[in-house]
Design a protein around this motif. Sequence first.
Motif, PDB file in Angstrom:
ATOM      1  N   LYS A 117      -4.429  -0.033  -3.683  1.00 48.06           N
ATOM      2  CA  LYS A 117      -4.026   0.436  -2.355  1.00 48.06           C
ATOM      3  C   LYS A 117      -3.121  -0.593  -1.670  1.00 48.06           C
ATOM      4  O   LYS A 117      -2.097  -0.230  -1.077  1.00 48.06           O
ATOM      5  N   MET A 118      -3.476  -1.867  -1.760  1.00 45.70           N
ATOM      6  CA  MET A 118      -2.657  -2.915  -1.152  1.00 45.70           C
ATOM      7  C   MET A 118      -1.276  -2.972  -1.791  1.00 45.70           C
ATOM      8  O   MET A 118      -0.264  -3.047  -1.095  1.00 45.70           O
ATOM      9  N   ALA A 119      -1.219  -2.938  -3.121  1.00 43.81           N
ATOM     10  CA  ALA A 119       0.072  -2.976  -3.819  1.00 43.81           C
ATOM     11  C   ALA A 119       0.916  -1.763  -3.425  1.00 43.81           C
ATOM     12  O   ALA A 119       2.122  -1.885  -3.178  1.00 43.81           O
ATOM     13  N   GLN A 120       0.281  -0.603  -3.325  1.00 43.20           N
ATOM     14  CA  GLN A 120       0.987   0.623  -2.939  1.00 43.20           C
ATOM     15  C   GLN A 120       1.539   0.512  -1.515  1.00 43.20           C
ATOM     16  O   GLN A 120       2.694   0.850  -1.255  1.00 43.20           O
ATOM     17  N   LEU A 121       0.728   0.025  -0.589  1.00 42.88           N
ATOM     18  CA  LEU A 121       1.171  -0.123   0.802  1.00 42.88           C
ATOM     19  C   LEU A 121       2.330  -1.111   0.921  1.00 42.88           C
ATOM     20  O   LEU A 121       3.312  -0.848   1.621  1.00 42.88           O
ATOM     21  N   ILE A 122       2.231  -2.233   0.227  1.00 39.97           N
ATOM     22  CA  ILE A 122       3.306  -3.227   0.266  1.00 39.97           C
ATOM     23  C   ILE A 122       4.580  -2.630  -0.330  1.00 39.97           C
ATOM     24  O   ILE A 122       5.667  -2.760   0.229  1.00 39.97           O
ATOM     25  N   GLN A 123       4.421  -1.954  -1.461  1.00 36.08           N
ATOM     26  CA  GLN A 123       5.577  -1.342  -2.125  1.00 36.08           C
ATOM     27  C   GLN A 123       6.253  -0.317  -1.216  1.00 36.08           C
ATOM     28  O   GLN A 123       7.474  -0.295  -1.086  1.00 36.08           O
ATOM     29  N   GLU A 124       5.463   0.522  -0.552  1.00 38.12           N
ATOM     30  CA  GLU A 124       6.025   1.537   0.355  1.00 38.12           C
ATOM     31  C   GLU A 124       6.791   0.873   1.506  1.00 38.12           C
ATOM     32  O   GLU A 124       7.858   1.331   1.886  1.00 38.12           O
ATOM     33  N   LYS A 125       6.257  -0.210   2.041  1.00 36.31           N
ATOM     34  CA  LYS A 125       6.913  -0.871   3.164  1.00 36.31           C
ATOM     35  C   LYS A 125       8.189  -1.599   2.736  1.00 36.31           C
ATOM     36  O   LYS A 125       9.115  -1.739   3.520  1.00 36.31           O
ATOM     37  N   LEU A 126       8.230  -2.052   1.494  1.00 33.58           N
ATOM     38  CA  LEU A 126       9.418  -2.749   1.001  1.00 33.58           C
ATOM     39  C   LEU A 126      10.454  -1.796   0.404  1.00 33.58           C
ATOM     40  O   LEU A 126      11.600  -2.182   0.203  1.00 33.58           O
ATOM     41  N   ILE A 174      11.979 -11.160   5.235  1.00 32.94           N
ATOM     42  CA  ILE A 174      11.942  -9.707   5.011  1.00 32.94           C
ATOM     43  C   ILE A 174      10.496  -9.245   4.863  1.00 32.94           C
ATOM     44  O   ILE A 174      10.086  -8.233   5.450  1.00 32.94           O
ATOM     45  N   LEU A 175       9.718 -10.002   4.082  1.00 26.02           N
ATOM     46  CA  LEU A 175       8.296  -9.638   3.920  1.00 26.02           C
ATOM     47  C   LEU A 175       7.585  -9.627   5.268  1.00 26.02           C
ATOM     48  O   LEU A 175       6.849  -8.686   5.581  1.00 26.02           O
ATOM     49  N   GLN A 176       7.776 -10.661   6.066  1.00 27.48           N
ATOM     50  CA  GLN A 176       7.095 -10.758   7.350  1.00 27.48           C
ATOM     51  C   GLN A 176       7.513  -9.634   8.296  1.00 27.48           C
ATOM     52  O   GLN A 176       6.700  -9.124   9.061  1.00 27.48           O
ATOM     53  N   ALA A 177       8.781  -9.242   8.230  1.00 25.65           N
ATOM     54  CA  ALA A 177       9.270  -8.172   9.104  1.00 25.65           C
ATOM     55  C   ALA A 177       8.737  -6.810   8.676  1.00 25.65           C
ATOM     56  O   ALA A 177       8.457  -5.951   9.514  1.00 25.65           O
ATOM     57  N   ARG A 178       8.620  -6.590   7.382  1.00 27.64           N
ATOM     58  CA  ARG A 178       8.216  -5.271   6.875  1.00 27.64           C
ATOM     59  C   ARG A 178       6.712  -5.088   6.728  1.00 27.64           C
ATOM     60  O   ARG A 178       6.212  -3.981   6.854  1.00 27.64           O
ATOM     61  N   LEU A 179       6.015  -6.160   6.424  1.00 28.21           N
ATOM     62  CA  LEU A 179       4.591  -6.025   6.129  1.00 28.21           C
ATOM     63  C   LEU A 179       3.746  -6.167   7.393  1.00 28.21           C
ATOM     64  O   LEU A 179       2.984  -7.102   7.572  1.00 28.21           O
ATOM     65  N   ILE A 180       3.923  -5.181   8.273  1.00 27.05           N
ATOM     66  CA  ILE A 180       3.159  -5.131   9.520  1.00 27.05           C
ATOM     67  C   ILE A 180       2.497  -3.754   9.620  1.00 27.05           C
ATOM     68  O   ILE A 180       2.797  -2.866   8.837  1.00 27.05           O
ATOM     69  N   ASP A 181       1.632  -3.610  10.586  1.00 29.49           N
ATOM     70  CA  ASP A 181       0.949  -2.339  10.843  1.00 29.49           C
ATOM     71  C   ASP A 181       0.188  -1.821   9.625  1.00 29.49           C
ATOM     72  O   ASP A 181       0.282  -0.647   9.263  1.00 29.49           O
ATOM     73  N   PHE A 182      -0.589  -2.695   9.006  1.00 32.16           N
ATOM     74  CA  PHE A 182      -1.429  -2.272   7.894  1.00 32.16           C
ATOM     75  C   PHE A 182      -2.693  -1.628   8.439  1.00 32.16           C
ATOM     76  O   PHE A 182      -3.134  -1.941   9.548  1.00 32.16           O
ATOM     77  N   PRO A 183      -3.303  -0.744   7.658  1.00 32.73           N
ATOM     78  CA  PRO A 183      -4.600  -0.208   8.099  1.00 32.73           C
ATOM     79  C   PRO A 183      -5.619  -1.351   8.157  1.00 32.73           C
ATOM     80  O   PRO A 183      -5.404  -2.409   7.566  1.00 32.73           O
ATOM     81  N   LYS A 184      -6.702  -1.130   8.859  1.00 31.38           N
ATOM     82  CA  LYS A 184      -7.728  -2.168   9.011  1.00 31.38           C
ATOM     83  C   LYS A 184      -8.265  -2.568   7.640  1.00 31.38           C
ATOM     84  O   LYS A 184      -8.586  -1.731   6.809  1.00 31.38           O
ATOM     85  N   ILE A 185      -8.315  -3.870   7.434  1.00 27.99           N
ATOM     86  CA  ILE A 185      -8.859  -4.415   6.192  1.00 27.99           C
ATOM     87  C   ILE A 185     -10.149  -5.139   6.534  1.00 27.99           C
ATOM     88  O   ILE A 185     -10.176  -6.006   7.414  1.00 27.99           O
ATOM     89  N   ASN A 186     -11.210  -4.760   5.828  1.00 30.92           N
ATOM     90  CA  ASN A 186     -12.484  -5.442   6.002  1.00 30.92           C
ATOM     91  C   ASN A 186     -12.465  -6.681   5.127  1.00 30.92           C
ATOM     92  O   ASN A 186     -12.161  -6.594   3.936  1.00 30.92           O
ATOM     93  N   PRO A 187     -12.778  -7.858   5.676  1.00 30.25           N
ATOM     94  CA  PRO A 187     -12.715  -9.091   4.885  1.00 30.25           C
ATOM     95  C   PRO A 187     -13.788  -9.123   3.798  1.00 30.25           C
ATOM     96  O   PRO A 187     -14.746  -8.346   3.828  1.00 30.25           O
ATOM     97  N   ALA A 188     -13.623 -10.039   2.874  1.00 33.37           N
ATOM     98  CA  ALA A 188     -14.618 -10.251   1.826  1.00 33.37           C
ATOM     99  C   ALA A 188     -15.892 -10.787   2.466  1.00 33.37           C
ATOM    100  O   ALA A 188     -15.862 -11.386   3.546  1.00 33.37           O
ATOM    101  N   ILE A 189     -17.009 -10.579   1.770  1.00 24.82           N
ATOM    102  CA  ILE A 189     -18.311 -11.010   2.271  1.00 24.82           C
ATOM    103  C   ILE A 189     -18.962 -11.937   1.243  1.00 24.82           C
ATOM    104  O   ILE A 189     -18.983 -11.632   0.055  1.00 24.82           O
ATOM    105  N   LYS A 190     -19.475 -13.050   1.727  1.00 21.86           N
ATOM    106  CA  LYS A 190     -20.243 -13.977   0.902  1.00 21.86           C
ATOM    107  C   LYS A 190     -21.526 -14.277   1.639  1.00 21.86           C
ATOM    108  O   LYS A 190     -21.495 -14.806   2.753  1.00 21.86           O
ATOM    109  N   ARG A 191     -22.630 -13.859   1.063  1.00 22.33           N
ATOM    110  CA  ARG A 191     -23.947 -14.068   1.667  1.00 22.33           C
ATOM    111  C   ARG A 191     -24.045 -13.507   3.075  1.00 22.33           C
ATOM    112  O   ARG A 191     -24.553 -14.143   3.998  1.00 22.33           O
TER     113      ARG A 191
END
Length: 161
Positions: free
Chosen positions: A67-76, A124-141
């Motif tokens: 999903k992340m690769a797809q979203l980045i690819q679509e934005k680029l 270019i990456l910083q300009a395009r890779l904005i407005d991503f859907p909410k990402i839940n961070p990784a969890i450790k313990r």
Amino acid sequence: MKQFSLFLFVLLLHSCQYFEKQIPSEKELLQKELKSINWKEVDEFPSVADCEKIAEKKLRQQCFFEKMAQLIQEKLDIDSLAVLYPQLDTIQVKVTVFPNATIKFAPQFPQDSVAYDTIKVDSILQARLIDFPKINPAIKRGVPVKTQFILPVILKEKNTK
């Protein structure tokens, strides 16, 4: 009676060993526990809403990366990276997901690469890779933690003629 007294004496002598054992301090217990934790792995990978319904850990991780690769690819896709660098068909993007669910992106190039203006690609990456859907961070313990990974992002499909 003498045997009983001797037996009682030996029993008391050996039972005193149980009282002499040291109880580890909180600090020692904490250090032991910290050493036993594998800090290179998380209990739960970062995730997006589309992948939350998947119960199996490996499949959810795969869903997230795809999903992340797809979203980045679509934005680029709508940008000029492919025009600026026609020889560049795939870019490696380092993704950092912070505990507060914010994301940071950084292009990764081979160290000997001088063919690309890394500052321009990064902007270019910083300009395009904005407005991503909410990402839940990784969890450790049970605690949200920072994670980093590198995604290969296809900028243009190779012709298969």
